[in-house]
Design a protein around this motif. Sequence first.
Motif, PDB file in Angstrom:
ATOM      1  N   SER A 104      18.351   8.656 -15.770  1.00 29.54           N
ATOM      2  CA  SER A 104      20.032   8.226 -15.960  1.00 29.54           C
ATOM      3  C   SER A 104      20.845  10.241 -16.618  1.00 29.54           C
ATOM      4  N   GLU A 109      21.580  14.272 -13.026  1.00 30.91           N
ATOM      5  CA  GLU A 109      22.956  14.994 -12.740  1.00 30.91           C
ATOM      6  C   GLU A 109      22.501  16.831 -12.463  1.00 30.91           C
ATOM      7  N   ARG A 110      21.667  17.330 -13.124  1.00 29.76           N
ATOM      8  CA  ARG A 110      20.929  18.257 -12.688  1.00 29.76           C
ATOM      9  C   ARG A 110      20.239  18.494 -11.753  1.00 29.76           C
ATOM     10  N   VAL A 112      20.217  16.697  -9.119  1.00 33.83           N
ATOM     11  CA  VAL A 112      20.497  16.860  -8.645  1.00 33.83           C
ATOM     12  C   VAL A 112      21.416  17.791  -7.880  1.00 33.83           C
ATOM     13  N   ARG A 113      22.655  18.617  -8.712  1.00 32.72           N
ATOM     14  CA  ARG A 113      22.827  20.007  -8.317  1.00 32.72           C
ATOM     15  C   ARG A 113      22.294  21.030  -7.790  1.00 32.72           C
ATOM     16  N   VAL A 135      25.752  10.316  -8.354  1.00 34.86           N
ATOM     17  CA  VAL A 135      24.966  10.410  -9.173  1.00 34.86           C
ATOM     18  C   VAL A 135      25.249   8.933  -9.652  1.00 34.86           C
TER      19      VAL A 135
END
Length: 136
Positions: A104, A109-110, A112-113, A135
Amino acid sequence: MDALYTAVATANGREGRAVSSDGQLDVGLALPPALGGDGRGTNPEQLFAAGYAACFASALAGVGRREKIDTGDVSITAEVEIGQDDAGFALAVTLRAELPDHLSGAEGERLVRQAHEVCPYSRATRGNVPVTLVVE
């Protein structure tokens, strides 16, 4: 590019069939009700969504392996919209990444990018199809 695999499929329109050369895919096609059809078959947008979601999940796992981060059970949902713009019909995509609790926040997020940078579907659509990453 040195091709490692070539997928081959034939379709005869939005209301017909789509069949892969090896017979593993053989589906009836129909316009969705939102586009005036009866919805009694799949459609290109659903097929694209399924392929993109699977590819993106694999790219995310690959990024995790490269960084020695266990991504665990990841679920990617691809929402593919079709609409019209000034040039005709166009697509837009939202990719929703459901990540395990240990990913989480900023780290998830990193990752996913980074997956969006390496996923072949993301690379193929970049600059042509707007893609929103979410996310969850």
